[in-house]
Scaffold this motif. Sequence first.
Motif, mmCIF file in Angstrom:
data_model
loop_
_atom_site.group_PDB
_atom_site.id
_atom_site.type_symbol
_atom_site.label_atom_id
_atom_site.label_comp_id
_atom_site.label_asym_id
_atom_site.label_seq_id
_atom_site.Cartn_x
_atom_site.Cartn_y
_atom_site.Cartn_z
ATOM 1 N N MET A 63 1.215 1.985 8.608
ATOM 2 C CA MET A 63 2.561 2.028 8.044
ATOM 3 C C MET A 63 3.117 0.616 7.869
ATOM 4 N N GLY A 64 2.711 -0.293 8.735
ATOM 5 C CA GLY A 64 3.195 -1.670 8.669
ATOM 6 C C GLY A 64 2.822 -2.406 7.396
ATOM 7 N N ILE A 65 1.815 -1.924 6.671
ATOM 8 C CA ILE A 65 1.420 -2.571 5.416
ATOM 9 C C ILE A 65 1.722 -1.681 4.209
ATOM 10 N N SER A 66 2.521 -0.646 4.436
ATOM 11 C CA SER A 66 2.814 0.308 3.369
ATOM 12 C C SER A 66 4.203 0.096 2.785
ATOM 13 N N LYS A 67 4.241 0.099 1.484
ATOM 14 C CA LYS A 67 5.504 -0.039 0.746
ATOM 15 C C LYS A 67 6.095 1.337 0.449
ATOM 16 N N THR A 68 5.217 2.294 0.143
ATOM 17 C CA THR A 68 5.632 3.636 -0.262
ATOM 18 C C THR A 68 5.054 4.666 0.699
ATOM 19 N N PHE A 69 5.882 5.614 1.088
ATOM 20 C CA PHE A 69 5.469 6.711 1.961
ATOM 21 C C PHE A 69 5.564 7.995 1.145
ATOM 22 N N VAL A 70 4.433 8.687 0.982
ATOM 23 C CA VAL A 70 4.398 9.950 0.251
ATOM 24 C C VAL A 70 4.069 11.061 1.240
ATOM 25 N N LEU A 71 4.981 12.015 1.354
ATOM 26 C CA LEU A 71 4.765 13.181 2.204
ATOM 27 C C LEU A 71 4.564 14.394 1.317
ATOM 28 N N LYS A 92 0.827 -1.205 0.000
ATOM 29 C CA LYS A 92 0.000 0.000 0.000
ATOM 30 C C LYS A 92 0.864 1.259 0.000
ATOM 31 N N THR A 93 0.197 2.384 -0.229
ATOM 32 C CA THR A 93 0.855 3.687 -0.212
ATOM 33 C C THR A 93 0.300 4.493 0.955
ATOM 34 N N TYR A 94 1.187 5.118 1.686
ATOM 35 C CA TYR A 94 0.839 5.900 2.862
ATOM 36 C C TYR A 94 1.001 7.376 2.509
ATOM 37 N N LEU A 95 -0.082 8.141 2.575
ATOM 38 C CA LEU A 95 -0.033 9.573 2.313
ATOM 39 C C LEU A 95 0.000 10.330 3.631
ATOM 40 N N ALA A 96 0.906 11.294 3.716
ATOM 41 C CA ALA A 96 1.009 12.127 4.914
ATOM 42 C C ALA A 96 1.150 13.582 4.484
ATOM 43 N N GLY A 97 0.704 14.461 5.347
ATOM 44 C CA GLY A 97 0.827 15.883 5.063
ATOM 45 C C GLY A 97 -0.102 16.688 5.941
ATOM 46 N N ASP A 98 -0.134 17.966 5.690
ATOM 47 C CA ASP A 98 -1.011 18.890 6.401
ATOM 48 C C ASP A 98 -2.383 18.810 5.733
ATOM 49 N N TRP A 99 -3.292 18.054 6.336
ATOM 50 C CA TRP A 99 -4.588 17.780 5.720
ATOM 51 C C TRP A 99 -5.493 19.007 5.689
ATOM 52 N N THR A 100 -5.072 20.097 6.283
ATOM 53 C CA THR A 100 -5.841 21.334 6.164
ATOM 54 C C THR A 100 -5.155 22.275 5.177
ATOM 55 N N GLY A 101 -3.903 22.597 5.405
ATOM 56 C CA GLY A 101 -3.184 23.538 4.551
ATOM 57 C C GLY A 101 -2.874 23.024 3.158
ATOM 58 N N ASP A 102 -2.691 21.723 3.007
ATOM 59 C CA ASP A 102 -2.325 21.148 1.709
ATOM 60 C C ASP A 102 -3.385 20.190 1.181
ATOM 61 N N LYS A 103 -4.621 20.393 1.587
ATOM 62 C CA LYS A 103 -5.711 19.512 1.169
ATOM 63 C C LYS A 103 -5.871 19.474 -0.350
ATOM 64 N N ALA A 104 -5.688 20.603 -1.026
ATOM 65 C CA ALA A 104 -5.831 20.631 -2.485
ATOM 66 C C ALA A 104 -4.813 19.698 -3.147
ATOM 67 N N ALA A 105 -3.600 19.648 -2.630
ATOM 68 C CA ALA A 105 -2.565 18.768 -3.188
ATOM 69 C C ALA A 105 -2.909 17.304 -2.928
ATOM 70 N N ILE A 106 -3.393 17.006 -1.745
ATOM 71 C CA ILE A 106 -3.792 15.635 -1.408
ATOM 72 C C ILE A 106 -4.989 15.218 -2.262
ATOM 73 N N ASP A 107 -5.945 16.119 -2.407
ATOM 74 C CA ASP A 107 -7.106 15.840 -3.260
ATOM 75 C C ASP A 107 -6.688 15.606 -4.706
#
Length: 176
Positions: free
Chosen positions: A67-75, A11-26
């Motif tokens: 995180m234990g099932i994630s292969k890729t970490f995207v920040l 799986k892929t793990y997405l991390a970031g500022d879910w308020t300030g960078d929501k447009a990028a995550i979306d």
Amino acid sequence: MDIRTLKNKTKTYLAGDWTGDKAAIDKLHQWNEGNRWSLHFIDVHDLAQSRDNSNNCSIKNSLRTRMGISKTFVLIVGEHTKSLRSGVCYLCEWYRANSCLLGHSVDNRSYVDYECDMAVKENAKIVVLYNSTVVVRNKCPEVLRNKGIHKPMKKFNLDTWNVEWDYQTVKSAIND
């Protein structure tokens, strides 16, 4: 589905500022879900969610499981990523005088700092995407500053003189 039973790191793990960078995550989710795009990943956060009213310890435990099932970490790094404090114990209702009233160990890392540390510990493929046209590593949490692939999510289009999302750069960073 109980994600604790999953063993393969796919799986892929997405991390970031879910308020300030929501447009990028979306935008990442839009590219992932769109039929015309060839970017494809399974976001581990879609498999299980923490409740917003959970205490910080419970949320961090859930993040560790994901995180234990994630292969890729995207920040996703934006203007305020380094200064995020959400998740620190001293902001929890159960924190008193440098200890936890629930008996948990005190961890004053933000959720993002905690996730970055876990990504390194779990030896995940690390992709750092900047919600910008440039890579500014001093905006990135220190633990990842010199690790993984660092790319901007946006580009300046000289034909239109507009800043736009850079799908090709993001796709190549995640799919490499």
